[in-house]
Structure formats: C-alpha cells, structure tokens
Design a protein around this motif. Structure first.
Motif, PDB file in Angstrom:
ATOM      1  N   PRO A  19      41.545  50.461  65.615  1.00  0.00           N
ATOM      2  CA  PRO A  19      41.758  49.350  64.494  1.00  0.00           C
ATOM      3  C   PRO A  19      41.610  48.554  65.054  1.00  0.00           C
ATOM      4  CG  PRO A  19      43.109  50.712  63.680  1.00  0.00           C
ATOM      5  CD  PRO A  19      42.596  51.256  65.823  1.00  0.00           C
ATOM      6  N   VAL A  20      40.426  47.194  64.539  1.00  0.00           N
ATOM      7  CA  VAL A  20      41.658  45.847  64.276  1.00  0.00           C
ATOM      8  C   VAL A  20      40.881  45.461  62.445  1.00  0.00           C
ATOM      9  CG1 VAL A  20      38.873  45.169  64.475  1.00  0.00           C
ATOM     10  CG2 VAL A  20      40.573  43.919  65.864  1.00  0.00           C
ATOM     11  N   ALA A  21      41.937  43.843  62.462  1.00  0.00           N
ATOM     12  CA  ALA A  21      41.968  43.520  61.464  1.00  0.00           C
ATOM     13  C   ALA A  21      40.627  42.744  60.944  1.00  0.00           C
ATOM     14  CB  ALA A  21      43.110  42.473  60.688  1.00  0.00           C
ATOM     15  N   ALA A  22      39.547  42.491  60.607  1.00  0.00           N
ATOM     16  CA  ALA A  22      38.067  42.294  61.014  1.00  0.00           C
ATOM     17  C   ALA A  22      37.833  43.047  59.802  1.00  0.00           C
ATOM     18  CB  ALA A  22      37.551  42.226  62.060  1.00  0.00           C
ATOM     19  N   MET A  23      35.910  42.522  58.784  1.00  0.00           N
ATOM     20  CA  MET A  23      35.354  43.245  58.565  1.00  0.00           C
ATOM     21  C   MET A  23      34.095  42.396  58.849  1.00  0.00           C
ATOM     22  SD  MET A  23      36.618  41.865  54.608  1.00  0.00           S
ATOM     23  CE  MET A  23      34.902  42.581  53.950  1.00  0.00           C
ATOM     24  N   CYS A  24      33.087  43.845  58.539  1.00  0.00           N
ATOM     25  CA  CYS A  24      31.784  43.606  58.913  1.00  0.00           C
ATOM     26  C   CYS A  24      31.335  42.333  58.070  1.00  0.00           C
ATOM     27  CB  CYS A  24      30.867  44.343  59.394  1.00  0.00           C
ATOM     28  SG  CYS A  24      28.973  44.693  59.071  1.00  0.00           S
ATOM     29  N   SER A  25      30.383  41.390  58.489  1.00  0.00           N
ATOM     30  CA  SER A  25      29.631  40.571  57.802  1.00  0.00           C
ATOM     31  C   SER A  25      28.304  41.182  57.260  1.00  0.00           C
ATOM     32  CB  SER A  25      28.933  39.432  59.383  1.00  0.00           C
ATOM     33  OG  SER A  25      28.503  39.793  60.402  1.00  0.00           O
ATOM     34  N   ARG A  26      27.699  42.374  57.712  1.00  0.00           N
ATOM     35  CA  ARG A  26      26.399  42.782  57.009  1.00  0.00           C
ATOM     36  C   ARG A  26      26.903  44.038  56.323  1.00  0.00           C
ATOM     37  NH1 ARG A  26      24.016  43.667  63.189  1.00  0.00           N
ATOM     38  NH2 ARG A  26      23.223  41.755  63.656  1.00  0.00           N
ATOM     39  N   CYS A  27      27.864  44.204  56.117  1.00  0.00           N
ATOM     40  CA  CYS A  27      27.913  45.210  54.971  1.00  0.00           C
ATOM     41  C   CYS A  27      29.018  45.511  54.154  1.00  0.00           C
ATOM     42  CB  CYS A  27      27.634  46.680  55.341  1.00  0.00           C
ATOM     43  SG  CYS A  27      29.207  47.425  56.701  1.00  0.00           S
ATOM     44  N   CYS A  60      28.265  50.512  59.967  1.00  0.00           N
ATOM     45  CA  CYS A  60      26.611  50.664  59.452  1.00  0.00           C
ATOM     46  C   CYS A  60      26.652  51.605  61.388  1.00  0.00           C
ATOM     47  CB  CYS A  60      26.426  49.364  59.047  1.00  0.00           C
ATOM     48  SG  CYS A  60      27.365  48.405  59.888  1.00  0.00           S
ATOM     49  N   GLY A  61      27.788  50.341  61.952  1.00  0.00           N
ATOM     50  CA  GLY A  61      27.797  51.043  63.185  1.00  0.00           C
ATOM     51  C   GLY A  61      26.670  49.499  64.109  1.00  0.00           C
ATOM     52  N   SER A  62      26.720  48.248  63.935  1.00  0.00           N
ATOM     53  CA  SER A  62      26.454  47.195  63.992  1.00  0.00           C
ATOM     54  C   SER A  62      27.205  46.395  65.072  1.00  0.00           C
ATOM     55  CB  SER A  62      25.386  46.344  63.311  1.00  0.00           C
ATOM     56  OG  SER A  62      26.395  46.104  62.655  1.00  0.00           O
ATOM     57  N   ILE A  63      26.677  45.706  66.700  1.00  0.00           N
ATOM     58  CA  ILE A  63      27.386  44.828  67.605  1.00  0.00           C
ATOM     59  C   ILE A  63      27.741  44.348  67.040  1.00  0.00           C
ATOM     60  CG2 ILE A  63      28.090  44.707  69.640  1.00  0.00           C
ATOM     61  CD1 ILE A  63      26.124  47.057  70.551  1.00  0.00           C
ATOM     62  N   LEU A  64      28.362  43.705  66.477  1.00  0.00           N
ATOM     63  CA  LEU A  64      29.197  42.101  65.587  1.00  0.00           C
ATOM     64  C   LEU A  64      29.819  41.029  66.808  1.00  0.00           C
ATOM     65  CD1 LEU A  64      31.851  43.377  63.561  1.00  0.00           C
ATOM     66  CD2 LEU A  64      29.086  42.677  62.562  1.00  0.00           C
ATOM     67  N   ARG A  65      30.034  41.690  68.500  1.00  0.00           N
ATOM     68  CA  ARG A  65      30.577  40.396  69.274  1.00  0.00           C
ATOM     69  C   ARG A  65      30.713  41.685  70.825  1.00  0.00           C
ATOM     70  NH1 ARG A  65      32.285  35.289  69.270  1.00  0.00           N
ATOM     71  NH2 ARG A  65      32.790  35.179  71.663  1.00  0.00           N
ATOM     72  N   SER A  66      30.667  41.080  71.789  1.00  0.00           N
ATOM     73  CA  SER A  66      30.979  41.890  73.189  1.00  0.00           C
ATOM     74  C   SER A  66      31.643  41.029  74.272  1.00  0.00           C
ATOM     75  CB  SER A  66      29.057  42.401  73.294  1.00  0.00           C
ATOM     76  OG  SER A  66      28.304  41.415  73.795  1.00  0.00           O
ATOM     77  N   TYR A  67      31.992  41.836  74.718  1.00  0.00           N
ATOM     78  CA  TYR A  67      32.955  40.747  75.483  1.00  0.00           C
ATOM     79  C   TYR A  67      32.565  41.522  77.024  1.00  0.00           C
ATOM     80  CZ  TYR A  67      35.707  38.987  71.392  1.00  0.00           C
ATOM     81  OH  TYR A  67      35.529  38.727  70.500  1.00  0.00           O
TER      82      TYR A  67
END
Length: 69
Positions: A19-27, A60-67
């Motif tokens: 888990p990470v302290a972030a929110m999805c920008s889409r949902c 929703c399963g969307s990829i927000l950022r990749s490294y």
C-alpha cells in the motif's frame, strides 16, 4: 509470419503489492505499489523477461505510473 504470432505469448505476473499513501486520479480510490514481471515466451520457453515497478489503483486497476528497475 502468421504462424509466428500464435507461437509467441506474453505472461504478466504480480510479484509483490504494497500500500502507498496516494489516490487514483481517475476514480479517487486508494493506490498501491506493485512489482510486475513480464515474461515473453516462444513455444512455452521463456526467452525475454522484464521487471518493473508500477503505481496501480486497487479499485479500477489502472496503471498510474511505472518505473524501470
């Protein structure tokens, strides 16, 4: 060339999710960090693989950022 397309497949596996302290920008739901491994196979024999880290939405399963790793 058409036969070659049926002999190659790609498998994506999730190795670890944290888990990470972030929110999805889409949902607007919670996001998490996942380590993902992609394996490309020819006739069921793996010949190429790639690992990377992504920030993915848990709802929703969307990829927000990749490294790259």
């Amino acid at each position: 060339m058409v036969c070659f397309c049926f002999l190659v497949d790609q498998r994506r596996m999730t190795l670890k999710i944290r888990p990470v302290a972030a929110m999805c920008s889409r949902c607007g739901c919670a996001a998490s960090v996942a380590d993902i491994k992609t394996e490309t196979r020819f006739c069921y024999v793996p010949f190429c693989w790639r690992s990377w880290r992504v920030v993915i939405c848990t709802f929703c399963g969307s990829i927000l950022r990749s490294y790259a790793r």
